[in-house]
Design an enzyme around this catalytic site. Structure first.
Site, PDB file in Angstrom:
ATOM      1  N   GLU A  54       0.837  -1.198   0.000  1.00  0.00           N
ATOM      2  CA  GLU A  54       0.000   0.000   0.000  1.00  0.00           C
ATOM      3  C   GLU A  54       0.873   1.249   0.000  1.00  0.00           C
ATOM      4  OE1 GLU A  54      -3.485   1.056   3.018  1.00  0.00           O
ATOM      5  OE2 GLU A  54      -1.487   1.392   3.873  1.00  0.00           O
ATOM      6  N   ASP A  86     -10.204   1.833   5.951  1.00  0.00           N
ATOM      7  CA  ASP A  86     -10.098   1.579   4.517  1.00  0.00           C
ATOM      8  C   ASP A  86     -11.096   2.431   3.741  1.00  0.00           C
ATOM      9  OD1 ASP A  86      -8.061  -0.307   4.574  1.00  0.00           O
ATOM     10  OD2 ASP A  86      -9.155  -1.749   3.341  1.00  0.00           O
TER      11      ASP A  86
END
Length: 393
Positions: free
Chosen positions: A64, A261
């Site tokens: 990420e 998220d």
């Protein structure tokens, strides 16, 4: 019509009255802190030609953050840092054998040792997009620095694993066109849906994969309309393919609520609005979120169900939430900036709502402390996007 066709990128900071000098100074200061400040940086050099991003809350390097770092670097024309992060990724995170051959291990220790041998699809899609941009901005090099080839190979693995005796599972559901939370799983993550990336993959991926990505762009926009609550605009961390929040209890927790998220969904919608402007109904989501949270920043201090029911669960990343909502303002028109000077009361009021969030974001510094990684990554993307500097190359 989006910037892909016009070449024009909206500068919302300028629209709310910030000068070009102020904007440039803010970006310069933030980049210096984020990349180079000894106490607050996320980026670290490793040896003579590698570097990594640290998740400061978990003391690891994640695909990420690594792929986010590459995207920031190509947007900022920081080729040396880009190449360092990419080489670290290929050296330590890339898996060249086994079930996940062709993917990247989602977490490694900062010495390069893998913490896990599974991938996270948001890393792969950001890697691929950043590599295509690098190819177009700087040109392809040799070996792993043949950026466009590396990007095409990543996307090919994402779509074709499991075919022709190739081990493993793909990162997209080939039947419904949706990206998966992890390869082969029966659910998705709304914040992984990046239709603005897929539009470009449909132009630059291997020829055999382009039709799929063109479909995936449309599918993702339509999915986001269903996944984001009709009143609050909130999306779940994990969702079923029909857009409903996932209600299964996973070994690591329950993820059908609006939490960390999910913050990224509004930011993604804002960037899609600027790049392509294709509206299936999803471009109205950020305004719904702004109206749900209202004018009190304390509202971003707890978690919620997607219908707006507050939960006794504190927000881990309040700056990240603020940054993503502010970036979502890119989906809200400024009638006063129209060439024909058009205006109406509702459009003007909607933009005033957006202006408040962008102003709140402008007045926030980068987060300090051990939890700064995720917040500050989202902050940097919002800073680039709201200043017109998150561009297609």
């Amino acid at each position: 019509m989006g910037a892909f066709k016009t070449g024009e990128y909206r500068n919302l900071f300028r629209e709310i009255g910030k000068s070009d000098e102020e904007i440039s100074a803010k970006i310069k200061e933030s980049v210096q802190t984020f990349f180079y400040d000894d106490n607050e940086r996320i980026y670290h050099e490793a040896g003579e030609d590698m570097g990594y991003f640290t998740d400061t809350g978990n003391n690891d390097a994640r695909t990420e953050g690594m792929s986010y770092g590459m995207m920031m670097c190509v947007q900022l024309d920081m080729k040396e840092e880009f190449d360092r992060i990419w080489k670290w990724s290929k050296t330590y995170m890339y898996m060249d054998e086994g079930e996940n051959e062709g993917y990247f291990a989602w977490s490694c220790q900062t010495n390069g040792k893998k913490n896990a041998y599974g991938p996270a699809p948001d890393g792969e899609e950001f890697y691929a997009m950043a590599l295509f941009f690098a190819s177009h901005r700087w040109g392809d090099g040799e070996g792993i620095f043949n950026y466009s080839r590396e990007a095409r190979n990543i996307l090919s693995a994402c779509l074709h694993k499991g075919e022709n005796s190739r081990p493993g599972a793909p990162m997209w559901n080939r039947e419904n066109g949706q990206i998966l939370f992890v390869p082969g799983c029966p659910h998705t993550d709304p914040s992984y849906h990046l239709p603005h990336f897929y539009e470009l993959f449909a132009l630059w991926a291997n020829e055999e994969d382009r039709e799929f990505f063109a479909r995936a762009a449309k599918v993702s926009r339509e999915y986001l309309v269903k996944a984001c609550h009709k009143d609050t605009g909130l999306s779940p961390e994990y969702g079923n393919f029909d857009g409903t929040p996932m209600d299964k209890q996973l070994p690591w927790g329950q993820f059908g609520d609006f939490f960390s998220d999910a913050y990224r969904t509004a930011a993604n919608i804002g960037l899609d609005a600027i790049w392509f402007g294709e509206d299936c109904g999803q471009l109205g989501v950020p305004l719904k979120m702004m109206k749900f949270f209202g004018t009190d920043l304390e509202a971003v201090r707890c978690a919620y169900k997607v219908d707006g029911t507050p939960l006794e669960r504190p927000v881990l990343h309040p700056l990240g939430l603020l940054a993503t909502i502010a970036q979502g303002a890119l989906a809200i028109d400024n009638p006063g900036a129209k060439a024909d000077g058009s205006d109406n009361d509702k459009a003007g009021a909607d933009f005033e709502t957006a202006r408040k969030w962008v102003e709140w974001f402008w007045n926030q510094p980068l987060r300090k402390g051990e939890r700064r990684y995720y917040d500050n990554c989202l902050y940097m993307f919002a800073l680039l996007a709201l200043s017109g500097n998150y561009r297609i190359y």
